[in-house]
Design a protein around this motif. Structure first.
Motif, PDB file in Angstrom:
ATOM      1  N   ARG A 448       0.769  -1.252   0.111  1.00 50.77           N
ATOM      2  CA  ARG A 448       0.054   0.067  -0.055  1.00 50.77           C
ATOM      3  C   ARG A 448       1.055   1.248   0.000  1.00 50.77           C
ATOM      4  O   ARG A 448       0.387   2.335  -0.376  1.00 50.77           O
ATOM      5  N   THR A 449       2.113   1.121   0.637  1.00 55.12           N
ATOM      6  CA  THR A 449       3.052   2.326   0.637  1.00 55.12           C
ATOM      7  C   THR A 449       3.980   2.448  -0.350  1.00 55.12           C
ATOM      8  O   THR A 449       4.996   3.392  -0.435  1.00 55.12           O
ATOM      9  N   LEU A 450       4.438   1.331  -1.153  1.00 56.29           N
ATOM     10  CA  LEU A 450       5.669   1.300  -1.982  1.00 56.29           C
ATOM     11  C   LEU A 450       5.591   2.449  -2.715  1.00 56.29           C
ATOM     12  O   LEU A 450       6.760   3.048  -3.083  1.00 56.29           O
ATOM     13  N   ALA A 451       4.454   2.987  -3.713  1.00 55.84           N
ATOM     14  CA  ALA A 451       4.688   3.911  -4.612  1.00 55.84           C
ATOM     15  C   ALA A 451       4.986   5.190  -3.792  1.00 55.84           C
ATOM     16  O   ALA A 451       5.729   6.139  -4.649  1.00 55.84           O
ATOM     17  N   GLU A 452       4.618   5.426  -2.387  1.00 58.17           N
ATOM     18  CA  GLU A 452       5.246   6.687  -1.955  1.00 58.17           C
ATOM     19  C   GLU A 452       6.531   6.730  -1.106  1.00 58.17           C
ATOM     20  O   GLU A 452       6.709   7.976  -0.636  1.00 58.17           O
ATOM     21  N   PHE A 453       7.144   5.696  -0.957  1.00 62.01           N
ATOM     22  CA  PHE A 453       8.223   5.586  -0.329  1.00 62.01           C
ATOM     23  C   PHE A 453       9.503   6.194  -0.964  1.00 62.01           C
ATOM     24  O   PHE A 453       9.669   6.236  -2.237  1.00 62.01           O
ATOM     25  N   ARG A 454      10.158   7.229  -0.194  1.00 62.11           N
ATOM     26  CA  ARG A 454      10.941   8.243  -0.675  1.00 62.11           C
ATOM     27  C   ARG A 454      12.408   7.872  -0.127  1.00 62.11           C
ATOM     28  O   ARG A 454      13.391   8.587  -0.306  1.00 62.11           O
ATOM     29  N   GLY A 455      12.786   6.788   0.584  1.00 60.83           N
ATOM     30  CA  GLY A 455      14.094   6.345   1.216  1.00 60.83           C
ATOM     31  C   GLY A 455      14.778   5.956  -0.282  1.00 60.83           C
ATOM     32  O   GLY A 455      14.416   5.333  -1.301  1.00 60.83           O
ATOM     33  N   LEU A 478      13.595   1.548  -9.039  1.00 64.01           N
ATOM     34  CA  LEU A 478      14.944   1.552  -9.269  1.00 64.01           C
ATOM     35  C   LEU A 478      15.251   2.557 -10.374  1.00 64.01           C
ATOM     36  O   LEU A 478      16.448   3.059 -10.455  1.00 64.01           O
ATOM     37  N   GLY A 479      14.401   2.841 -11.378  1.00 69.65           N
ATOM     38  CA  GLY A 479      14.448   3.799 -12.506  1.00 69.65           C
ATOM     39  C   GLY A 479      14.785   5.033 -11.777  1.00 69.65           C
ATOM     40  O   GLY A 479      15.331   5.982 -12.654  1.00 69.65           O
ATOM     41  N   ASN A 480      14.419   5.634 -10.627  1.00 74.08           N
ATOM     42  CA  ASN A 480      14.418   6.766  -9.963  1.00 74.08           C
ATOM     43  C   ASN A 480      15.941   6.926  -9.434  1.00 74.08           C
ATOM     44  O   ASN A 480      16.096   7.628  -8.561  1.00 74.08           O
ATOM     45  N   GLY A 481      16.746   5.929  -9.637  1.00 74.30           N
ATOM     46  CA  GLY A 481      18.004   5.933  -9.375  1.00 74.30           C
ATOM     47  C   GLY A 481      18.299   5.573  -7.632  1.00 74.30           C
ATOM     48  O   GLY A 481      19.413   5.537  -6.989  1.00 74.30           O
ATOM     49  N   ASN A 482      17.454   4.819  -7.283  1.00 76.35           N
ATOM     50  CA  ASN A 482      17.220   4.036  -6.096  1.00 76.35           C
ATOM     51  C   ASN A 482      18.110   2.740  -5.804  1.00 76.35           C
ATOM     52  O   ASN A 482      18.340   1.912  -6.955  1.00 76.35           O
ATOM     53  N   ARG A 483      18.251   2.073  -4.659  1.00 76.27           N
ATOM     54  CA  ARG A 483      19.008   0.755  -4.649  1.00 76.27           C
ATOM     55  C   ARG A 483      18.208  -0.140  -3.812  1.00 76.27           C
ATOM     56  O   ARG A 483      17.210   0.116  -2.890  1.00 76.27           O
ATOM     57  N   LEU A 484      18.047  -1.352  -4.343  1.00 78.02           N
ATOM     58  CA  LEU A 484      17.260  -2.430  -3.981  1.00 78.02           C
ATOM     59  C   LEU A 484      18.025  -3.513  -3.674  1.00 78.02           C
ATOM     60  O   LEU A 484      19.075  -3.945  -4.254  1.00 78.02           O
ATOM     61  N   ALA A 491      11.705 -12.385  -6.030  1.00 77.24           N
ATOM     62  CA  ALA A 491      10.665 -12.415  -6.825  1.00 77.24           C
ATOM     63  C   ALA A 491      10.172 -11.316  -7.931  1.00 77.24           C
ATOM     64  O   ALA A 491       9.371 -11.019  -8.314  1.00 77.24           O
ATOM     65  N   THR A 492      11.372 -10.267  -7.983  1.00 77.50           N
ATOM     66  CA  THR A 492      11.219  -9.086  -8.748  1.00 77.50           C
ATOM     67  C   THR A 492      11.189  -9.104  -9.941  1.00 77.50           C
ATOM     68  O   THR A 492      10.533  -8.407 -10.760  1.00 77.50           O
ATOM     69  N   GLN A 493      11.947  -9.862 -10.795  1.00 76.12           N
ATOM     70  CA  GLN A 493      12.065 -10.121 -12.188  1.00 76.12           C
ATOM     71  C   GLN A 493      12.921  -8.887 -12.591  1.00 76.12           C
ATOM     72  O   GLN A 493      12.650  -8.505 -13.782  1.00 76.12           O
ATOM     73  N   VAL A 494      13.577  -8.274 -11.758  1.00 72.82           N
ATOM     74  CA  VAL A 494      14.473  -7.103 -12.555  1.00 72.82           C
ATOM     75  C   VAL A 494      15.673  -7.345 -13.146  1.00 72.82           C
ATOM     76  O   VAL A 494      16.136  -6.440 -13.542  1.00 72.82           O
ATOM     77  N   GLY A 495      16.218  -8.602 -12.909  1.00 73.77           N
ATOM     78  CA  GLY A 495      17.264  -9.052 -13.753  1.00 73.77           C
ATOM     79  C   GLY A 495      18.541  -8.359 -13.175  1.00 73.77           C
ATOM     80  O   GLY A 495      18.793  -8.110 -11.860  1.00 73.77           O
ATOM     81  N   GLY A 496      19.375  -7.878 -14.104  1.00 71.48           N
ATOM     82  CA  GLY A 496      20.682  -7.128 -13.753  1.00 71.48           C
ATOM     83  C   GLY A 496      20.483  -5.689 -13.737  1.00 71.48           C
ATOM     84  O   GLY A 496      21.466  -4.750 -14.048  1.00 71.48           O
ATOM     85  N   ALA A 497      19.522  -5.151 -13.399  1.00 68.26           N
ATOM     86  CA  ALA A 497      19.269  -3.475 -13.413  1.00 68.26           C
ATOM     87  C   ALA A 497      20.060  -2.912 -12.524  1.00 68.26           C
ATOM     88  O   ALA A 497      20.583  -3.622 -11.391  1.00 68.26           O
ATOM     89  N   ALA A 498      20.555  -1.748 -12.840  1.00 70.41           N
ATOM     90  CA  ALA A 498      21.300  -0.753 -11.996  1.00 70.41           C
ATOM     91  C   ALA A 498      20.791  -0.699 -10.688  1.00 70.41           C
ATOM     92  O   ALA A 498      19.507  -0.680 -10.561  1.00 70.41           O
ATOM     93  N   GLY A 499      21.677  -0.719  -9.577  1.00 69.02           N
ATOM     94  CA  GLY A 499      21.095  -0.253  -8.245  1.00 69.02           C
ATOM     95  C   GLY A 499      20.783  -1.591  -7.561  1.00 69.02           C
ATOM     96  O   GLY A 499      20.349  -1.509  -6.439  1.00 69.02           O
ATOM     97  N   VAL A 500      20.686  -2.959  -8.072  1.00 71.59           N
ATOM     98  CA  VAL A 500      20.315  -4.304  -7.334  1.00 71.59           C
ATOM     99  C   VAL A 500      21.673  -4.763  -6.724  1.00 71.59           C
ATOM    100  O   VAL A 500      22.778  -5.007  -7.264  1.00 71.59           O
TER     101      VAL A 500
END
Length: 633
Positions: A448-455, A478-484, A491-500
């Motif tokens: 419910r709060t993932l879209a608003e998370f700003r950390g 991730l596309g906004n330059g954040n770290r995961l 379970a994300t299926q983000v592959g080798g995206a930057a910041g992971v």
């Protein structure tokens, strides 16, 4: 038969719309439920004055009264006398500037002296009752639970029994019409918590089986592998059972507010973030979205969870639970009906009460004092007065909205918990306790709060199930330059995206295993690689023992650090903490500013800071049970 009970005409005058009776001092985001100091009382037809007077004397704000119309078959059929008592206590509470709310049962209903009357719920309505898959009805007698007296008939009703549900909602509307400020709904569960029922995944009564068939096309008695979470059909049954009680509470709320828009709906449940929520079907994450507050009779796992008996790890586990509840609540109130003491001769009951109160209010949760495993009364009335009077003076510090500053996010995945509870919870707890003990600012993030998370960093602790919507939000994050930071399963299926950053073996799970051996010896620094991967950018740096739990947030625009000290506590042996000296808070990047310190049950005192180490350093007085520090630029 029930169904046509008619209230006396005098009850029509009970529609008071209680929200208009008291001027609200709270912001539009909050209400009286955010500030309660709870005490409970048994309500009769002649004791409303005494209840309110006692509550006022003890500093109780938010009076729980118990006369349970829904959970006693006699008043379920004939509610008039109890409705009058509810009306009277509401009037008395409002005249004193207080609020009152009334207890009703969820799906449990007791008939007293069942052998002496032909009019019991089960005798008259056997089709209403929950059942095992073998057909055995959920009917019990005296001694099955401590609240069931000898000779009583105790039954658990199917929420899909249409006639029962119709009457139940009629009673809810009638209660709302008395002017009471809240309806407190206890145990809205599937019967899976009495001996012999734990693994039944009930209920398989005709009404419930029919509702599931209508929704999914599946026969719950034939098409499921009960208890097998790898079975897709069983997962549908799990989801259906949780959704059932979320919808049930939402319907209670709608019915109550159709009569009195200001009334509050408050369920009481014992399951928290653990697998018990899946078993009984009452999930706090789901419920917070449809009610006004939740009262958590929070207890998990095995053993004695009295405050007097808690081991160090228990204290930290409860911190994880309460911080999770506060995140799920999204500004709604979290009430904690934990228990402090029940006759332990080696532990001072007053110290146990103080420990419980300090640990709860530091998370922003509301303290409810009760003796043993009962709701009403106190283990020590003078200690309760002392706690409540102090909370009242400082209520803005603890209960004004807390907002994140620069947090590390920790993701709570409801579906992963539902299907992989043991694996997920050990990872989730381990990660959160690491951050709590390392004194880093954290934020529990949910779907419910993932879209608003700003950390700038989000941790997925062994998250194994994500919807397509969640996956899309993670990609956007991730596309906004954040770290995961992904630990364990991915379970994300983000592959080798930057910041992971990935940890195949979950550091949280490893750390939790170490905590289970010894909290005192399990230093957070053992997970240095994981902690460094987070790239924390703290607004404050806290220097303190890892036996101190911290949480950091902004309150009314000021940076606050909340401390709960568990050093030296030994369950059943020692309830007095080892005072923590040498605690420091550095306000990063500051050149000047005012610091303030509030010890639990103490007075606010100014703390002088000195420039150094990249900011202003504040050396705090000794912390005993707990404390708050805040900074004003």
């Amino acid at each position: 038969m029930i169904g046509s009970a008619v209230l006396r005409s005098t009850l029509v005058v009970f529609v008071l719309f209680s929200g208009a009776l008291l001027a609200s001092p709270y912001s539009t985001e909050q209400n009286w439920t955010n500030y309660v100091r709870i005490g409970a009382y048994g309500l009769r037809g002649d004791n409303a004055d005494r209840i309110v007077q006692s509550a006022q004397e003890d500093g109780v704000f938010g009076i729980e009264v118990d006369n349970d119309i829904e959970g006693r078959y006699e008043s379920f059929v004939h509610p008039e006398e109890k409705l009058k008592a509810i009306h009277d206590v509401a009037e008395k509470a409002h005249a004193a500037g207080n609020y009152a709310y009334v207890y009703i049962a969820g799906t449990e209903c007791i008939t007293a002296n069942a052998a002496q009357t032909p009019h019991t719920l089960y005798k008259e309505h056997p089709d209403w009752v929950q059942r095992k898959i073998t057909g055995e009805p959920a009917i019990f007698g005296g001694g099955t639970a401590f609240w069931i007296r000898k000779g009583d008939e105790d039954v658990w009703v199917s929420p899909y029994a249409p006639e029962w549900r119709k009457i139940y909602m009629e009673r809810v509307r009638q209660i709302a019409g008395t002017g009471i400020d809240g309806i407190y709904v206890d145990i809205p569960y599937w019967m899976t918590h009495f001996d012999g029922w734990e693994d039944t995944w009930a209920s398989f009564d005709d009404y419930t089986v029919g509702a599931f068939k209508k929704e999914t096309g599946l026969d719950a008695k034939k098409d499921l592998k009960l208890g097998d979470f790898s079975d897709g059909n069983f997962r549908k049954w799990v989801d259906f059972r949780i959704r059932t009680f979320t919808d049930f509470m939402a319907e209670i709320d709608r019915n109550a507010k159709s009569v009195n828009p200001a009334i509050k709906t408050i369920p009481e449940i014992y399951p928290g973030i653990e697998k018990e929520a899946v078993r009984v079907g009452a999930d706090v994450y789901s419920l917070y979205g449809v009610v006004d507050a939740i009262a958590h009779e929070y207890e998990f796992g095995e053993g004695d969870h009295m405050a007097s008996a808690r081991k160090p790890l228990d204290w930290f586990n409860y911190q994880v639970g309460m911080h999770s509840f506060r995140a799920f609540a999204q500004g709604k109130a979290t009430w904690i009906l934990n228990y402090s003491w029940d006759g332990d001769k080696k532990v001072d009951k007053r110290e146990a009460m103080l420990n419980l109160a300090a640990s709860e209010i530091m998370t922003g949760s509301n303290f409810w004092d009760a003796p043993g495993h009962s709701m009403a009364g106190s283990n020590d009335r003078e200690t309760r007065k002392r706690i409540f009077s102090w909370i009242k003076v400082h209520e803005d510090t603890f209960y004004k909205p807390r907002t994140a500053i620069a947090p590390i996010g920790v993701y709570f995945s409801p579906e992963t918990r539902n299907y992989f509870a043991d694996e997920f919870i050990s990872s989730y707890r381990g990660v959160l306790i690491l951050l709590i003990q390392k004194h880093l600012e954290f934020q529990v993030v949910t779907p419910r709060t993932l879209a608003e998370f700003r950390g700038r960093t989000l941790i997925l602790p062994d998250v194994r199930v994500m919807s397509e919507v969640e996956k899309g939000l993670v990609r956007k994050y991730l596309g906004n330059g954040n770290r995961l930071v992904i630990t364990g399963e991915d379970a994300t299926q983000v592959g080798g995206a930057a910041g992971v950053v990935r940890f195949g073996k979950c550091p949280g799970k490893d750390y939790y295993a170490a905590l289970q051996k010894s909290v005192a010896e399990a230093s957070p620094d053992r997970e240095r690689e994981f902690l460094e991967s987070l790239k924390a950018e703290p607004v404050v740096r806290v220097t303190a023992s890892h036996m101190v739990a911290t949480s950091i947030a902004q309150v009314e625009g000021k940076t606050h650090v909340f401390f709960a000290n568990f050093a030296g506590l030994e369950g059943g042996v020692n309830p007095v903490q080892k005072p923590q000296t040498g605690v420091q808070v550095t306000v990063v990047g500051a050149a000047k500013g005012k610091g303030f310190f509030l010890a639990f049950l103490g007075e606010v005192q100014a703390v002088t800071g000195t420039a150094g180490d990249g900011g202003v350093v504040y050396k705090l007085p000794a912390i005993e049970k707990g404390a708050v520090f805040w900074y004003e630029p």
